[in-house]
Design an enzyme around this catalytic site. Structure first.
Site, PDB file in Angstrom:
ATOM      1  N   ILE A 149       1.092  12.892   7.819  1.00 14.29           N
ATOM      2  CA  ILE A 149       0.141  11.808   8.057  1.00 14.29           C
ATOM      3  C   ILE A 149      -1.245  12.403   8.306  1.00 14.29           C
ATOM      4  O   ILE A 149      -1.486  13.054   9.331  1.00 14.29           O
ATOM      5  CB  ILE A 149       0.595  10.918   9.241  1.00 14.29           C
ATOM      6  CG1 ILE A 149       2.024  10.395   8.990  1.00 14.29           C
ATOM      7  CG2 ILE A 149      -0.392   9.769   9.457  1.00 14.29           C
ATOM      8  CD1 ILE A 149       2.240   9.698   7.645  1.00 14.29           C
TER       9      ILE A 149
ATOM     10  N   ALA B 272       0.207   5.564   7.742  1.00 13.93           N
ATOM     11  CA  ALA B 272       1.514   6.165   8.033  1.00 13.93           C
ATOM     12  C   ALA B 272       2.574   5.556   7.129  1.00 13.93           C
ATOM     13  O   ALA B 272       3.230   4.566   7.471  1.00 13.93           O
ATOM     14  CB  ALA B 272       1.858   5.967   9.505  1.00 13.93           C
ATOM     15  N   LEU B 273       2.740   6.165   5.960  1.00 14.82           N
ATOM     16  CA  LEU B 273       3.676   5.669   4.951  1.00 14.82           C
ATOM     17  C   LEU B 273       4.831   6.657   4.763  1.00 14.82           C
ATOM     18  O   LEU B 273       6.005   6.294   4.870  1.00 14.82           O
ATOM     19  CB  LEU B 273       2.904   5.465   3.628  1.00 14.82           C
ATOM     20  CG  LEU B 273       3.708   5.052   2.398  1.00 14.82           C
ATOM     21  CD1 LEU B 273       4.354   3.683   2.599  1.00 14.82           C
ATOM     22  CD2 LEU B 273       2.790   4.985   1.156  1.00 14.82           C
TER      23      LEU B 273
ATOM     24  N   GLU C 172      -0.766  10.774  -2.253  1.00 11.46           N
ATOM     25  CA  GLU C 172      -0.980   9.434  -2.839  1.00 11.46           C
ATOM     26  C   GLU C 172      -0.267   9.280  -4.188  1.00 11.46           C
ATOM     27  O   GLU C 172      -0.782   8.662  -5.117  1.00 11.46           O
ATOM     28  CB  GLU C 172      -2.464   9.104  -2.946  1.00 11.46           C
ATOM     29  CG  GLU C 172      -3.029   8.716  -1.594  1.00 11.46           C
ATOM     30  CD  GLU C 172      -4.465   8.309  -1.630  1.00 11.46           C
ATOM     31  OE1 GLU C 172      -4.807   7.435  -2.442  1.00 11.46           O
ATOM     32  OE2 GLU C 172      -5.244   8.847  -0.836  1.00 11.46           O
ATOM     33  N   GLY C 173       0.921   9.882  -4.262  1.00 12.69           N
ATOM     34  CA  GLY C 173       1.713   9.774  -5.483  1.00 12.69           C
ATOM     35  C   GLY C 173       1.565  11.039  -6.303  1.00 12.69           C
ATOM     36  O   GLY C 173       0.527  11.263  -6.927  1.00 12.69           O
TER      37      GLY C 173
ATOM     38  N   ASP D 139      -3.255   1.390  -5.382  1.00  7.64           N
ATOM     39  CA  ASP D 139      -3.916   1.009  -6.641  1.00  7.64           C
ATOM     40  C   ASP D 139      -5.421   1.249  -6.547  1.00  7.64           C
ATOM     41  O   ASP D 139      -6.047   1.703  -7.493  1.00  7.64           O
ATOM     42  CB  ASP D 139      -3.698  -0.496  -6.897  1.00  7.64           C
ATOM     43  CG  ASP D 139      -2.703  -0.755  -8.015  1.00  7.64           C
ATOM     44  OD1 ASP D 139      -1.954   0.159  -8.376  1.00  7.64           O
ATOM     45  OD2 ASP D 139      -2.700  -1.896  -8.525  1.00  7.64           O
TER      46      ASP D 139
HETATM   47  N1  COS Z   1       0.700  -3.984  -6.566  1.00  7.56           N
HETATM   48  C1  COS Z   1       1.482  -5.062  -6.229  1.00  7.56           C
HETATM   49  N2  COS Z   1       2.817  -5.057  -6.338  1.00  7.56           N
HETATM   50  C2  COS Z   1       3.413  -3.938  -6.787  1.00  7.56           C
HETATM   51  C3  COS Z   1       2.683  -2.808  -7.169  1.00  7.56           C
HETATM   52  C4  COS Z   1       1.273  -2.866  -7.055  1.00  7.56           C
HETATM   53  N3  COS Z   1       0.500  -1.825  -7.403  1.00  7.56           N
HETATM   54  N4  COS Z   1       3.534  -1.857  -7.600  1.00  7.56           N
HETATM   55  C5  COS Z   1       4.770  -2.378  -7.502  1.00  7.56           C
HETATM   56  N5  COS Z   1       4.685  -3.629  -7.004  1.00  7.56           N
HETATM   57  C6  COS Z   1       5.805  -4.544  -6.781  1.00  7.56           C
HETATM   58  C7  COS Z   1       6.612  -4.707  -8.067  1.00  7.56           C
HETATM   59  O1  COS Z   1       6.047  -5.687  -8.910  1.00  7.56           O
HETATM   60  C8  COS Z   1       7.962  -5.105  -7.531  1.00  7.56           C
HETATM   61  O2  COS Z   1       7.982  -6.475  -7.181  1.00  7.56           O
HETATM   62  P1  COS Z   1       8.686  -7.582  -8.131  1.00  7.56           P
HETATM   63  O3  COS Z   1      10.120  -7.131  -8.281  1.00  7.56           O
HETATM   64  O4  COS Z   1       8.520  -8.862  -7.368  1.00  7.56           O
HETATM   65  O5  COS Z   1       7.951  -7.548  -9.427  1.00  7.56           O
HETATM   66  C9  COS Z   1       8.069  -4.335  -6.220  1.00  7.56           C
HETATM   67  O6  COS Z   1       6.725  -4.035  -5.833  1.00  7.56           O
HETATM   68  C10 COS Z   1       8.874  -3.066  -6.384  1.00  7.56           C
HETATM   69  O7  COS Z   1       8.261  -2.281  -7.403  1.00  7.56           O
HETATM   70  P2  COS Z   1       9.035  -1.106  -8.171  1.00  7.56           P
HETATM   71  O8  COS Z   1      10.355  -1.643  -8.657  1.00  7.56           O
HETATM   72  O9  COS Z   1       8.117  -0.521  -9.177  1.00  7.56           O
HETATM   73  O10 COS Z   1       9.318  -0.066  -6.990  1.00  7.56           O
HETATM   74  P3  COS Z   1      10.003   1.359  -6.942  1.00  7.56           P
HETATM   75  O11 COS Z   1      10.788   1.450  -5.710  1.00  7.56           O
HETATM   76  O12 COS Z   1      10.695   1.646  -8.240  1.00  7.56           O
HETATM   77  O13 COS Z   1       8.747   2.347  -6.719  1.00  7.56           O
HETATM   78  C11 COS Z   1       7.101   4.043  -7.277  1.00  7.56           C
HETATM   79  C12 COS Z   1       7.953   2.813  -7.668  1.00  7.56           C
HETATM   80  C13 COS Z   1       7.836   5.367  -7.448  1.00  7.56           C
HETATM   81  C14 COS Z   1       5.948   3.958  -8.265  1.00  7.56           C
HETATM   82  C15 COS Z   1       6.563   3.939  -5.818  1.00  7.56           C
HETATM   83  O14 COS Z   1       7.597   4.129  -4.881  1.00  7.56           O
HETATM   84  C16 COS Z   1       5.435   4.924  -5.539  1.00  7.56           C
HETATM   85  O15 COS Z   1       4.293   4.680  -5.879  1.00  7.56           O
HETATM   86  N6  COS Z   1       5.752   6.069  -4.874  1.00  7.56           N
HETATM   87  C17 COS Z   1       4.769   7.048  -4.451  1.00  7.56           C
HETATM   88  C18 COS Z   1       4.338   6.757  -3.066  1.00  7.56           C
HETATM   89  C19 COS Z   1       3.106   7.453  -2.677  1.00  7.56           C
HETATM   90  O16 COS Z   1       2.105   7.389  -3.350  1.00  7.56           O
HETATM   91  N7  COS Z   1       3.153   8.108  -1.526  1.00  7.56           N
HETATM   92  C20 COS Z   1       2.044   8.795  -1.008  1.00  7.56           C
HETATM   93  C21 COS Z   1       1.844   8.453   0.414  1.00  7.56           C
HETATM   94  S1  COS Z   1       0.260   7.882   0.789  1.00  7.56           S
HETATM   95  S2  COS Z   1      -0.730   9.515   1.041  1.00  7.56           S
END
Ligand code: COS
Length: 378
Positions: A157, A124-125, A362-363, A238
């Site tokens: 969800i 639940a994200l 998932e993005g 990831d």
């Molecule tokens: N593993 C560990 N840490 C991570 C990471 C990862 N894969 N990705 C980002 N982080 C960390 C960063 O390093 C940063 O920490 P530091 O400042 O200490 O370095 C922190 O998390 C914030 O990262 P970032 O600045 O990149 O965050 P943003 O808010 O800009 O978000 C995106 C970036 C858009 C990439 C993110 O919000 C995302 O992936 N969104 C899509 C969400 C998604 O997939 N939703 C689907 C729902 S699940 S079905």
């Protein structure tokens, strides 16, 4: 299926080949299932996959890593036979991903049940106001005398309404934005958690909008430390983003199989459809995109399995390319089927509906582009 030469590519070990071979046999005997009642079908699939031992790779033992290559080969194989079977498998992994990677011994007890197919899980994200931008998460978790009190809404969800347990991301407020979120383990029978709506989509699967109203969770429900929720969610994504690519690859492989059968059996102008060079050209383009997607997916999985902590760039490339390519491959398979391509009951018609969501969940593709571009720009 015609081409299985990818199994001898150097990304895989003998255990991966054996797993893919054995799962192929299970799928041929058990899939597809009737999707008429998706909740019942999904519950049945989780139970059957669990009983067969096929859900074991969806969780890792304490201190072990998830084997991403096995997850990818599992999803690819299941998706080729039945999209709902892939969904049922994938959600057991994604739902409990945070517990697999960061859970306490007590939280990890759930994994025995999700791996056995005796409990269904969800992640639940997403929220109505926080989809691509997870840092905007508004659901709150406030520490009180009786534990954490959660309020808010989660939407889209998967397994919402049929899950026994969720991992939920909520704002605990250590800092603004991404650094003020935490992850919690939320059993579905916790008072205050309700299904506000079921969501119907073009390729039906259990999906819901959830409400949280003064949901009380004990301190032991916290996964990792307060403020680590965003990193936990991203670490889970990831691992699982390349597996979404693998599911798309399975759909694309199935579409090519269907197109080959059609092209070699269909009579056209006194010969076979496959005798036309333009048709051959389309088949060749489909095969190239499939192999290119496979290479990116297996590369991402292999890099993770070799111990690289973060594979955000590799996983984003795999998901982006594989889902977009699969959409094109399937579209071409529909085209080669003529009118039958859009007719209910034909495999390519359901593939056309099933692939679409993978470019979003998932993005979304543009989020993957953002992740890749950031890795280039530092
Ligand atoms: N593993 C560990 N840490 C991570 C990471 C990862 N894969 N990705 C980002 N982080 C960390 C960063 O390093 C940063 O920490 P530091 O400042 O200490 O370095 C922190 O998390 C914030 O990262 P970032 O600045 O990149 O965050 P943003 O808010 O800009 O978000 C995106 C970036 C858009 C990439 C993110 O919000 C995302 O992936 N969104 C899509 C969400 C998604 O997939 N939703 C689907 C729902 S699940 S079905």
């Amino acid at each position: 299926m015609a081409d299985r030469s990818f199994l001898s590519w150097p990304f895989f070990e003998e255990r991966h080949r054996a797993h893919a071979q054995a799962l192929e046999g299970w799928c041929a005997a058990h899939l597809p299932v009737d999707h008429g009642d998706v909740d019942a079908a999904c519950k049945g699939l989780v139970a059957a996959l669990g009983a067969g031992g096929w859900l074991q790779p969806t969780a890792a033992g304490a201190g072990e890593a998830l084997d991403v290559r096995t997850l990818c080969l599992s999803r690819e194989t299941l998706a080729r036979h039945d999209g709902l079977a892939d969904f049922a498998f994938a959600m057991q992994g994604l739902g409990m991903g945070a517990v697999s990677l960061f859970g306490t011994p007590a939280q990890r007890e759930w994994l025995a049940r999700t791996r056995a197919g005796q409990a269904i899980s969800g992640f639940a994200l997403t929220e109505p106001g926080a989809g691509s931008d997870v840092a905007q998460t508004a659901t709150t978790a406030v520490r009180g005398p009786q534990g954490w009190v959660l309020n808010g809404e989660k939407t889209y969800i998967s397994n919402g309404g049929i899950a026994d347990v969720y991992v939920i991301i909520a704002r605990t407020g250590e800092a603004p934005g991404a650094k003020g979120l935490s992850a919690f383990l939320l059993p579905a029978d916790t008072p205050g958690l309700t299904v506000l709506d079921r969501i119907e989509v073009m390729a039906p699967h259990p999906l819901a909008h959830l409400g949280l109203s003064d949901v009380v969770l004990p301190e032991a429900a916290l996964i990792g430390k307060p403020g680590e929720g965003f990193k936990i969610a991203m670490s889970v994504l990831d691992v699982f983003r390349s597996t979404v690519g693998a599911a798309a690859l399975g759909f694309a492989r199935r579409a090519l199989d269907e197109a080959l059968v059609r092209a070699t059996r269909e009579r056209a102008g006194g010969g076979r459809l496959a005798d036309y060079q333009m048709v051959q050209g389309h088949l060749a383009d489909m095969a190239v995109q499939i192999d290119a997607a496979a290479l990116l997916i297996y590369r991402a999985a292999w890099v993770k399995d070799m111990g690289q902590a973060r594979i955000s760039r590799e996983a984003a490339m795999a998901k982006l390319y594989a889902t977009e390519a699969a959409q094109k491959v399937i579209d071409m398979a529909v085209q080669l089927h003529g009118g039958d391509g859009v007719r209910s009951g034909f495999a390519v018609e359901s593939l056309y509906r099933e692939i679409r969501a993978l470019r979003i969940y998932e993005g979304a593709s543009d989020v993957q582009r953002v992740v890749i571009a950031r890795s280039l720009l530092g």
